[in-house]
Design an enzyme around this catalytic site. Structure first.
Site, PDB file in Angstrom:
ATOM      1  CG  HIS A 121      73.458  47.855  45.307  1.00  0.00           C
ATOM      2  ND1 HIS A 121      72.311  47.100  45.342  1.00  0.00           N
ATOM      3  CD2 HIS A 121      74.283  47.238  44.420  1.00  0.00           C
ATOM      4  CE1 HIS A 121      72.424  46.079  44.511  1.00  0.00           C
ATOM      5  NE2 HIS A 121      73.613  46.153  43.937  1.00  0.00           N
ATOM      6  CG  LEU A 178      82.239  46.138  43.972  1.00  0.00           C
ATOM      7  CD1 LEU A 178      81.951  47.622  43.812  1.00  0.00           C
ATOM      8  CD2 LEU A 178      83.649  45.925  44.496  1.00  0.00           C
ATOM      9  CD  GLU A 179      74.072  43.312  41.339  1.00  0.00           C
ATOM     10  OE1 GLU A 179      73.275  42.720  40.580  1.00  0.00           O
ATOM     11  OE2 GLU A 179      73.727  43.817  42.432  1.00  0.00           O
ATOM     12  CB  VAL A 180      77.683  43.743  37.075  1.00  0.00           C
ATOM     13  CG1 VAL A 180      78.029  43.438  35.611  1.00  0.00           C
ATOM     14  CG2 VAL A 180      76.703  42.703  37.579  1.00  0.00           C
TER      15      VAL A 180
END
Length: 223
Positions: free
Chosen positions: A74, A117-119
């Site tokens: 993450h 791959l977040e924000v």
């Protein structure tokens, strides 16, 4: 970039694929580039995801990633770290962007095959995607990730929490699902009322036994 591993690597070209994972996330994979990864495509699509977000890899995590357990890391906005970061985009400063790059390299070192791959700013996400062997599953990270995913409640429009900027609603199923929930509650209330009043179970719901067999059973049971 090619990952070194003991298993035979497979080169996968990601083309248009849509599926809903067990965790309630909708994944859209499109053709962007080819990456050599040490997992089967079926394993990727199954999204067997185990977070790998610790700053330093543990021996057990490294062992699981490099043997038989496919692990997804993450990067960026990590919900379990919200206490420290808050609900915000991560990587908008040069310092944070560098930390994301170092985190990506550390995940590669551990041996994970992909990462959420977040924000993350789209240009930072583009660099991470193009310079890493990890399969990047983007949410709120622009269009350059290997795949895009959204939560089903956002896609289908039944989420009750704040809709994030990257969310897009394709159907408004909230009212329909509320009707179903209301009917579900009504059904269980009627069921409870039937049990309380003795109307359920009725004769038609009961398994019978012949008198002779029952009498024989009672004699044997009472000795």
């Amino acid at each position: 970039m090619t990952r070194k591993c003991d298993r035979q690597p497979a080169t996968v070209s990601f083309r248009s694929v849509c599926l809903t994972a067990a965790g309630g996330a909708s994944l859209a994979v499109r053709s962007l580039r080819q990456k050599t990864i040490c997992v089967r495509l079926s394993t990727l699509l199954a999204l067997v995801a185990t977070p790998s977000t610790a700053p330093r890899p543990t021996t057990s995590r490294r062992r699981s990633a490099t043997t038989t357990s496919p692990i997804v890391g993450h990067i960026g906005l990590i919900p379990s770290y919200i206490t420290w970061t808050g609900w915000r985009a991560v990587g908008k400063s040069a310092e944070e962007a560098i930390r994301l790059w170092l985190h990506t390299q550390k995940l590669e070192e551990i041996g994970v095959f992909g990462a959420e791959l977040e924000v993350v700013p789209d240009r930072v996400a583009k660099f991470l995607t193009e310079n890493s062997s990890l399969v990047m599953l983007g949410m709120g990270a622009g269009k350059y990730a290997d795949a895009q995913y959204l939560f089903t409640e956002d896609v289908c429009g039944y989420g009750k929490n704040h809709k994030p900027r990257h969310g897009k609603v394709y159907r408004n199923l909230g009212p329909e699902l509320q009707k179903i929930q209301d009917e579900r509650v009504a059904a269980f209330r009627e069921y409870k009322a039937d049990v309380d009043s003795g109307r359920y179970p009725g004769h038609e719901h009961t398994v019978p036994i012949g008198d002779a067999d029952f009498d024989s059973f009672m004699r044997a049971a009472k000795g």
